[in-house]
Design a protein around this motif. Structure first.
Motif, PDB file in Angstrom:
ATOM      1  N   PRO A 194      -3.117   0.449  -2.828  1.00 26.59           N
ATOM      2  CA  PRO A 194      -2.206   0.160  -1.881  1.00 26.59           C
ATOM      3  C   PRO A 194      -1.112   1.366  -1.430  1.00 26.59           C
ATOM      4  N   VAL A 195      -1.011   2.171  -2.324  1.00 24.09           N
ATOM      5  CA  VAL A 195       0.099   3.347  -2.162  1.00 24.09           C
ATOM      6  C   VAL A 195      -0.683   4.245  -1.412  1.00 24.09           C
ATOM      7  N   PRO A 225       5.674  -3.060  -9.652  1.00 24.11           N
ATOM      8  CA  PRO A 225       5.700  -3.904  -8.452  1.00 24.11           C
ATOM      9  C   PRO A 225       5.410  -2.781  -7.174  1.00 24.11           C
ATOM     10  N   PRO A 226       5.022  -3.383  -6.069  1.00 25.74           N
ATOM     11  CA  PRO A 226       4.598  -2.496  -5.020  1.00 25.74           C
ATOM     12  C   PRO A 226       5.792  -1.144  -4.670  1.00 25.74           C
ATOM     13  N   GLU A 227       7.084  -1.533  -4.585  1.00 30.27           N
ATOM     14  CA  GLU A 227       8.179  -0.649  -4.069  1.00 30.27           C
ATOM     15  C   GLU A 227       8.294   0.470  -5.404  1.00 30.27           C
ATOM     16  N   ALA A 282       6.001   1.087  -7.412  1.00 30.92           N
ATOM     17  CA  ALA A 282       4.680   1.934  -7.483  1.00 30.92           C
ATOM     18  C   ALA A 282       4.869   3.100  -6.407  1.00 30.92           C
ATOM     19  N   GLU A 283       5.367   2.825  -5.432  1.00 33.10           N
ATOM     20  CA  GLU A 283       5.609   3.787  -4.228  1.00 33.10           C
ATOM     21  C   GLU A 283       6.300   4.912  -4.634  1.00 33.10           C
ATOM     22  N   PRO A 294      -2.757  -0.280   4.603  1.00 31.07           N
ATOM     23  CA  PRO A 294      -2.518  -1.878   4.309  1.00 31.07           C
ATOM     24  C   PRO A 294      -3.998  -2.439   4.730  1.00 31.07           C
ATOM     25  N   THR A 321     -10.275  -3.055  -2.141  1.00 27.44           N
ATOM     26  CA  THR A 321      -9.712  -2.359  -3.532  1.00 27.44           C
ATOM     27  C   THR A 321     -10.830  -1.789  -4.519  1.00 27.44           C
ATOM     28  N   SER A 360      -4.336   0.106  -8.971  1.00 31.96           N
ATOM     29  CA  SER A 360      -2.752  -0.161  -8.585  1.00 31.96           C
ATOM     30  C   SER A 360      -2.349   1.171  -7.388  1.00 31.96           C
ATOM     31  N   GLY A 384      -1.202   5.691   2.989  1.00 27.92           N
ATOM     32  CA  GLY A 384      -0.568   4.380   3.244  1.00 27.92           C
ATOM     33  C   GLY A 384      -0.612   3.921   4.827  1.00 27.92           C
TER      34      GLY A 384
END
Lengths: 171, 519
Positions: A18-19, A79-81, A83-84, A23, A31, A15, B349
């Motif tokens: 992506p953080v 979710p991605p946002e 997680a960031e 990209p 991954t 997980s 990122g």
């Protein structure tokens, strides 16, 4: 040296790809390979450091559940946002433990990411071809000098005679 | 003496007299004149000198015996093979300092950049003055340095191997009017493969692996690799040998190895040597064993240019900028692979992707800082742990050095520069270097690394202030010697390999001149 991520740790690391990674690493489907590489690196680090990372990642995962924005979810399910944002909270955490954990995990993931051949190919990084080219040139141009230097490695030193008879038999 | 079997490995892979975990299958007891723990700059040099004189020498190395053909540009694999703890060793402090130790036959000389500089005269003079060392000044050391330089082929680089990154560094220094000199390196026609940190794939770098180790073997020394020495055997205050275990697959302890000897030498570096002495029960009347750790804090800048640089094509550190040597600052171009750049970058990122996309247009410049603070190596459960607190004076020096180096890189044509300080924005012009002074940069924001650990069993005439005497013999112990960078009373401000080798040569001469003490 063999270390395998516990399943829960593996999920957290996946997980975080992506953080932490660019990209394109995710887009290239790297991954799993990156997380595998983290395991490889962790197999070489001191056991105490390894145990600390595993404990830290587990804590990172579970601690998200008490973060109101996560609504009871573990970090690896965010979710991605979110997680960031959760990672950023730890990056800027009040305790050195939070900051050092995200720093170390980030380093491992970034290292693993840019060891992937697909990522290196994107950069045009081709050191092995260069090494082969200059190795050939070195031998062609300087072969005689190199052979002389190799012989000199085992040449006796005339200025320092042995104080005892040199050994010839071993074992 | 127990006979050792011949190595049962592929023809040519391991020389005679090298015994690995593949051949050390049962408990082994050996006798020798000298046993040396470590096969790097200190251990291998001492071994070769003493073996050539006819002494029966056994070297013991914890790492594996790799050969030139094993070395590739695969950073990850090489790091796991050649570096202790996969290169993830850390000195605890503010900031934490990541440090690297070689763990292979040849020690850290296998993974260093090959810089070969004599100890500066001002340092030798300081050692004489502050540590009371005799016969240590430049004229006394001349013969030892010259001998080492002959053995490891210290010379300038062939000009065709200088890469674009080093040309740009020199261009910047010239534009600023700063002193820049070609580096002296231990190499036989270095090809410029820029793979020094992962083992020289051509064999051109004259690491101990391809110089002093084969010389020692040729003159009869034996080498046990894959053996971790657990302790020095003592009879009262006299060292009588060492005991250890074969390091098996997966780091599992294997058969026992005991070597009895008339002289025991610890040459495993400034982190491992004090731990070995401490866990063996060696006590220094000075109370200074493990203290006095200095480590030449090192930071790196990543500068992006408009033109292709391809920093991996050309020699590692062809030049050094010596303009600020008096302040204890050296600058050099130090190309490092993408994975390591990414790892040490504060970006992540998409920003990391943007940084790395310019990799073939970047110059990575490093700075060595002669430090004023000292840290400590503590031995916890038999393992060493380094502690080091960057002094504010040294932190300020790092900021000044980064600013100066950034000025140089902009003068060379850099378009942007990423500093090693978290929170400092990317610099876009020479004027931006003022940003570095706008607000104090906390030490915790500094990404500091090192490969130069020194001083933890320092030499000195006074047994109440130093761990060893001027030849590395441990005060208040008998027949026990230290032979690595642990001996340095102070940091030296330049790359330490040649100093270690010269001190080992000097110690060997001392042993040979006083053989009756060690018989």
């Amino acid at each position: 040296m063999s270390y395998q991520h516990p399943p829960a740790v593996r999920r957290v690391l996946e997980s975080l790809v992506p953080v932490v990674c660019p990209p394109e690493a995710v887009a290239l489907g790297l991954t799993a390979a990156i997380v595998d590489h983290v395991a490889l690196t962790m197999s070489a680090v001191p056991p105490l450091f390894r145990r600390g990372l595993v404990l830290g990642l587990t804590t990172y995962d579970l601690a998200a559940m008490v973060w109101p924005a996560a609504r009871g979810r573990r970090a690896h399910r965010l979710p991605p946002e979110l997680a960031e944002r959760w990672f950023e909270r730890w990056e800027r955490g009040l305790t050195p433990v939070e900051r050092e954990l995200t720093h170390a995990v980030g380093q491992l993931l970034k290292f693993g990411c840019y060891e992937q051949p697909a990522m290196l190919a994107r950069l045009g990084y081709t050191p092995q071809a260069w090494i082969e080219q200059v190795t050939r040139r070195r031998l062609q141009v300087y072969g005689d000098d190199i052979r002389r230097a190799e012989a000199a490695i085992v040449a006796p030193d005339p200025l320092r005679p042995p104080v005892r008879r040199p050994r010839t038999e071993v074992g | 003496m127990v006979a050792l079997p011949r190595p049962a490995v592929a023809q040519g892979a391991v020389p005679d007299r090298v015994f690995t975990r593949d051949t050390l299958r049962g408990d082994t007891v050996l006798d020798a004149d000298v046993v040396i723990v470590g096969s790097g700059a200190g251990g291998a040099t001492l071994a070769a000198e003493l073996a050539e004189a006819g002494l029966d020498v056994v070297m013991i190395e914890e790492g594996r015996y790799w050969t030139t053909r094993d070395f590739t540009a695969q950073a990850s694999a090489m790091t796991r093979q050649l570096y202790r703890d996969g290169g993830a060793s850390m000195a605890i402090g503010d900031p934490p300092v990541m440090f690297q130790e070689g763990r292979a036959v040849g020690g850290s000389t296998v993974i260093n950049g090959g810089m070969s500089w004599r100890t500066p005269e001002r340092i030798l003079e300081r050692w004489r003055r502050e540590a009371g060392l005799e016969h240590i000044e430049a004229p006394d050391m001349e013969a030892h340095f010259a001998r080492v330089e002959r053995r490891i082929h210290v010379r300038h680089q062939d000009p065709e191997t200088v890469g674009r990154d080093n040309e740009l560094l020199k261009r910047g220094a010239d534009a600023k009017g700063w002193k820049v000199i070609p580096n002296l390196r231990n190499q036989v026609h270095c090809a410029g493969s820029n793979n020094c940190a992962f083992g020289c794939p051509t064999g051109a770098k004259q690491s101990a692996l391809v110089s002093y180790v084969p010389r020692a073997l040729h003159f009869g020394a034996r080498l046990l690799s894959d053996v971790k020495v657990e302790r020095i055997l003592l009879h009262g205050k006299r060292a009588i040998g060492v005991a250890g275990r074969v390091v098996g697959e997966g780091e599992r302890p294997g058969p026992r190895v005991t070597v009895r000897a008339k002289l025991v030498v610890a040459a495993c570096g400034a982190i491992q040597t004090p731990a070995l002495l401490a866990r063996s029960g060696v006590r220094s009347p000075s109370g200074r064993l493990g203290h006095n750790l200095s480590l030449h804090p090192n930071v790196k800048l990543v500068a992006t240019f408009d033109e292709p640089v391809r920093g991996w094509e050309g020699v590692h550190q062809a030049y050094q900028v010596r303009e600020f040597e008096g302040e204890g600052l050296l600058f050099a171009a130090v190309n490092i692979p993408p994975a390591v750049i990414a790892m040490t970058s504060h970006e992540r990122g998409a920003a990391l992707g943007a940084l790395m996309d310019a990799y073939d247009r970047t110059v990575i410049a490093g700075m060595l800082c002669e430090d004023t603070a000292t840290g400590r190596v503590r031995t916890i459960n038999g393992r060493p742990q380094a502690f080091y607190q960057l002094a504010q004076f040294d932190a300020d020096k790092l900021v000044r050095g980064v600013a100066l180096l950034a000025e140089l890189l902009f003068a060379a044509g850099a378009r942007s520069i990423i500093t090693p300080f978290a929170g400092v924005p990317t610099l876009r012009s020479g004027d931006d270097t003022r940003l570095l002074y706008a607000h104090p940069i906390p030490r915790s924001a500094m990404e500091v690394v090192t490969v130069h650990m020194m001083g933890t069993a320092a030499m000195g005439a006074d047994r109440t202030r130093a761990v060893t005497d001027g030849h590395g013999l441990v005060h208040d112990a008998e027949r026990l010697m230290v032979c690595d960078a642990s001996l340095f009373p102070t940091p030296i401000g330049v790359n330490p390999m040649e100093t270690i080798m010269a001190l080992a040569t000097r110690s060997a001469a001392h042993v040979l001149d006083n053989l009756e003490r060690f018989s």
